[in-house]
Design a protein around this motif. Structure first.
Motif, short mmCIF file in Angstrom:
data_model
loop_
_atom_site.label_atom_id
_atom_site.label_comp_id
_atom_site.label_asym_id
_atom_site.label_seq_id
_atom_site.Cartn_x
_atom_site.Cartn_y
_atom_site.Cartn_z
N VAL A 73 -45.52 -10.20 26.29
CA VAL A 73 -45.42 -9.64 24.93
C VAL A 73 -44.07 -9.96 24.30
O VAL A 73 -43.75 -9.45 23.22
CB VAL A 73 -45.63 -8.10 24.96
CG1 VAL A 73 -47.02 -7.75 25.47
CG2 VAL A 73 -44.55 -7.41 25.79
N SER A 74 -43.27 -10.82 24.95
CA SER A 74 -41.92 -11.09 24.44
C SER A 74 -41.93 -11.74 23.06
O SER A 74 -41.01 -11.55 22.27
CB SER A 74 -41.16 -11.98 25.43
OG SER A 74 -41.84 -13.23 25.60
N GLY A 75 -42.96 -12.51 22.74
CA GLY A 75 -43.01 -13.16 21.44
C GLY A 75 -43.90 -12.46 20.43
O GLY A 75 -44.19 -13.01 19.36
N HIS A 102 -50.20 -1.39 18.13
CA HIS A 102 -49.94 -2.83 18.13
C HIS A 102 -50.72 -3.52 19.25
O HIS A 102 -51.10 -4.69 19.14
CB HIS A 102 -48.45 -3.10 18.29
CG HIS A 102 -47.64 -2.55 17.16
ND1 HIS A 102 -46.25 -2.48 17.19
CD2 HIS A 102 -48.00 -2.04 15.96
CE1 HIS A 102 -45.82 -1.95 16.07
NE2 HIS A 102 -46.86 -1.67 15.31
N ALA A 103 -50.94 -2.78 20.33
CA ALA A 103 -51.64 -3.38 21.47
C ALA A 103 -53.09 -3.70 21.15
O ALA A 103 -53.72 -4.49 21.86
CB ALA A 103 -51.55 -2.44 22.67
N THR A 104 -53.64 -3.08 20.08
CA THR A 104 -55.03 -3.39 19.74
C THR A 104 -55.21 -4.85 19.34
O THR A 104 -56.32 -5.39 19.39
CB THR A 104 -55.53 -2.49 18.59
OG1 THR A 104 -54.73 -2.73 17.42
CG2 THR A 104 -55.44 -1.02 18.97
N SER A 105 -54.13 -5.52 18.92
CA SER A 105 -54.24 -6.91 18.47
C SER A 105 -54.01 -7.92 19.60
O SER A 105 -54.08 -9.13 19.37
CB SER A 105 -53.23 -7.18 17.35
OG SER A 105 -51.91 -7.01 17.83
N LEU A 106 -53.77 -7.43 20.82
CA LEU A 106 -53.45 -8.35 21.91
C LEU A 106 -54.65 -9.15 22.38
O LEU A 106 -54.49 -10.17 23.05
CB LEU A 106 -52.86 -7.57 23.09
CG LEU A 106 -51.46 -7.01 22.85
CD1 LEU A 106 -50.99 -6.19 24.04
CD2 LEU A 106 -50.47 -8.14 22.55
#
Length: 660
Positions: free
Chosen positions: A3-5, A61-65
């Motif tokens: 998730v760094s980028g 935000h994690a929903t878009s991963l």
């Protein structure tokens, strides 16, 4: 998952997150499920929130991963609609998040602390696509507002024959006419009850409650709003708590609580929040509650049964016509877009049509100040008929639209010693339809305490215009007769008040629908006439015994000017404020002996006199001699609606453009 980028990539796609909101720290994928860890940055205090919004946002935000796009390819999915939200604990600074599918474009979330103890659960979060280009205003000429909607009351066709069911009225008939609900084809009956407790037998399909009208002084408004909300909340809770009412609808009736069309004034401001409260209750209890706002026209009461038969939860009934709330796309015409950088103001790309109104750069508003100048952050600006005819190309002037405003001093130029940054001021300007405007100190006065910016912006042009005409040009004296045309307009209301203060006998014209405004200013039926026909000449000559007027303040045209000139048989002053039918003073004097004709506007007096008049007007307001005119306000970005409203002569009082 790496998730760094994540945040740099999101910003490149048009979704920029501030430092506090960049809380996604780690993530894992297991099939269609996502697990993540999120945390608040060091030093961010979660106190004051049940769940800190930045922490909750980071969890989403994690929903878009999963890098899922909408089926039509319109863009990433963003949170849209929530259901089944439960909070289990407060004060979290970090969360573990489990996101799992819960249907098409829908997820469920479990939020725990680092030990696994529950913090919150969401049974259903619907996701929707929003184009980053559409929000940023970059793709294919799209603008930000192309993705937005607005609410508007739209007329709805009513059935011609409706069976009026029996109904009940609970409480006092605050509207005063609800007992008249009937139909030519029905023998519907009704009964009145003091409270819901008396509805002991069969409950009719509709039960009406007419909310009492409250017209407070400014100091009482907060108290009356609170009381109205408490009373309505009690009624709605009592209604929803009874199972025997489940087959009926509670109709809450107001009068003047909402604006059913652009520019319509709200007369029952204390009732307006009731609509917001009841809309929330309607969302939770479909088909149990109805909101109706009705006017005083008898045909509106007759249309109410058919309006209720539509099944709409919200209705505005005006002149026998029912209107319902609808969402409409915001168009370029309805929402003007400011330039991205620098000061701006409203102008026209080409004169001749109001569709050419636009917001353009105004670099002169940021130029260095000269001796005696003041730069003002505009909060509200008055709209005048001169602005409208300028936009339409009906007159040719070199001035920029926007001649008055109220706001906050942003900067003072050399020689200005009695104003400081932060002072609230009101006055005359050139180019005030934007966030910054510059004027000379002599055109400004301190804004009285207790005034809103909109109220203040409605004062300078109309009151200075009326005062200059009545005093400097006509030298109005006690006992003289003054005729004010368009008496319900901004200048008209100002002139009537000033002329009465000077001891004159005042006559006025307006369209019949605005006569209540003239009556409220102290005029009786003998002193009021229609501005839409020529009968005012005969009526006023009869009332004055053939002597007519001493002063006419005119804004009409063509044959109305001729009739008004004939109302000066003994000579006098004819003050022309209109811009479309100016006469030659020598010709007027030849045809009407003793009549001094003067067409004038604001540039006709110098700065020193402007300062004197502004100070005098503010003093008269503070003494209670003058009362504020009714004000109708539009956001300047919806200026085309305001210009069109004024061009149709529909306003009472003053139109003001508020500035974001």
């Amino acid at each position: 998952m790496d998730v760094s980028g994540f945040y740099p990539a999101a910003e490149a796609d048009g979704y920029g997150y501030g430092a506090v909101f960049q809380g996604l720290k780690a993530a894992w994928r297991d099939g269609d499920d996502i697990y993540a860890e999120v945390a608040l940055p060091e030093g961010v205090d979660p106190s004051g929130f049940a769940l800190h919004p930045a922490l909750m946002d980071a969890a989403l935000h994690a929903t878009s991963l999963n890098d899922v796009e909408h089926a039509d390819g319109s863009g990433p999915l963003l949170p849209f609609s929530w259901a089944g939200v439960t909070l289990h604990a407060q004060g979290a600074t970090a969360l573990r998040v489990h996101i799992r599918p819960a249907g098409q474009d829908t997820v469920a979330l479990d939020l725990t602390d680092r030990s696994g103890a529950p913090v919150a659960t969401v049974s259903s979060l619907a996701l929707r696509a929003v184009s980053a280009d559409g929000l940023a205003g970059g793709a294919a000429g799209e603008t930000f507002h192309s993705a937005l909607f607005r609410s508007e009351w739209r007329a709805v066709s009513l059935p011609e024959a409706v069976r009026v069911e029996p109904w009940a009225l609970v409480g006092r008939d605050a509207i005063g006419r609800l007992a008249g609900i009937s139909s030519d084809t029905s023998d519907a009956s009704y009964a009145t009850y003091a409270s819901f407790d008396e509805l002991t037998h069969s409950v009719p399909p509709y039960v009406f409650v007419a909310l009492p009208e409250r017209k407070p002084e400014a100091a009482d408004l907060a108290v009356l709003v609170h009381d109205a909300l408490q009373e309505t909340l009690r009624l709605v809770r009592a209604w929803l708590a009874e199972d025997r009412f489940a087959g009926s609808r509670l109709v809450l009736v107001t009068r003047g609580a909402v604006s059913g069309e652009p520019g319509e004034r709200i007369s029952a401001l204390a009732q307006s929040p009731v609509w917001g409260l009841v809309r929330s209750a309607q969302a939770e209890n479909p088909d149990r509650l109805v909101l109706v706002d009705i006017d005083d026209v008898p045909a509106s009461l007759g249309a109410l049964p058919a309006a209720l038969a539509t099944g709409e939860p919200e209705l505005v009934v005006r002149g026998g016509e029912a209107r319902v709330r609808r969402l409409l796309k915001v168009t370029d015409e309805q929402a003007l877009v400011p330039p991205r950088e620098g000061p701006w103001r409203m102008d026209v790309s080409a004169s001749g049509t109001l569709e050419n109104l636009c917001l353009v750069p105004a670099p002169d508003a940021a130029e260095p100040l000269r001796e005696g100048e003041v730069r003002v952050q505009v909060r509200a600006a008055g709209l005048n008929f001169r602005d409208v005819v300028t936009a339409l190309g009906m007159v040719i002037v070199d001035e920029i639209m926007g001649g008055e405003a109220a706001g906050v001093v942003a900067e003072v130029g050399p020689g200005v010693t009695d104003l400081a940054v932060g002072d609230r001021v009101v006055g005359l300007f050139t180019g005030s339809f934007g966030p910054l405007a510059v004027t000379h100190r002599d055109y400004l006065a301190p804004m009285p305490a207790g005034w809103t910016f909109a109220e203040a912006a409605a004062v300078p042009v109309v009151y200075v215009t009326a005062l200059f005409g009545l005093v400097d040009l006509a030298a109005t004296a006690p006992g003289q007769r003054v005729l004010v045309h368009a008496g319900a307009g901004g200048v008209g209301i100002a002139a009537i008040q000033l002329a009465r203060y000077f001891g004159a006998e005042v006559f006025a014209t307006a369209s019949p629908g605005k006569w209540d405004t003239l009556r409220a200013l102290g005029l009786d039926e003998d002193h009021i006439a229609n501005s839409r026909d020529l009968l005012f000449e005969e009526k006023f000559m009869k009332v004055t015994g053939g002597e007519g007027m001493d002063v006419v303040l005119n804004s009409l045209a063509r044959e109305f000017v001729d009739a008004s000139l004939r109302l000066l048989p003994r000579g006098g002053h004819f003050l022309e404020m209109g811009k479309t039918d100016k006469r030659d003073p020598d010709e007027v004097a030849a045809q009407h002996p003793g009549v001094a004709y003067a067409a004038y506007n604001l540039p006709d007096f110098d700065r020193g006199r402007s300062q004197e008049m502004l100070v005098e007007i503010v003093e008269l307001f503070e003494r209670g001699v003058l009362k504020p005119s009714p004000v109708v306000a539009w956001d300047v970005r919806r200026g085309a609606e305001a210009f069109r409203f004024m061009s149709q002569a529909r306003q009472v009082g003053k139109i003001v453009l508020t500035v974001p």
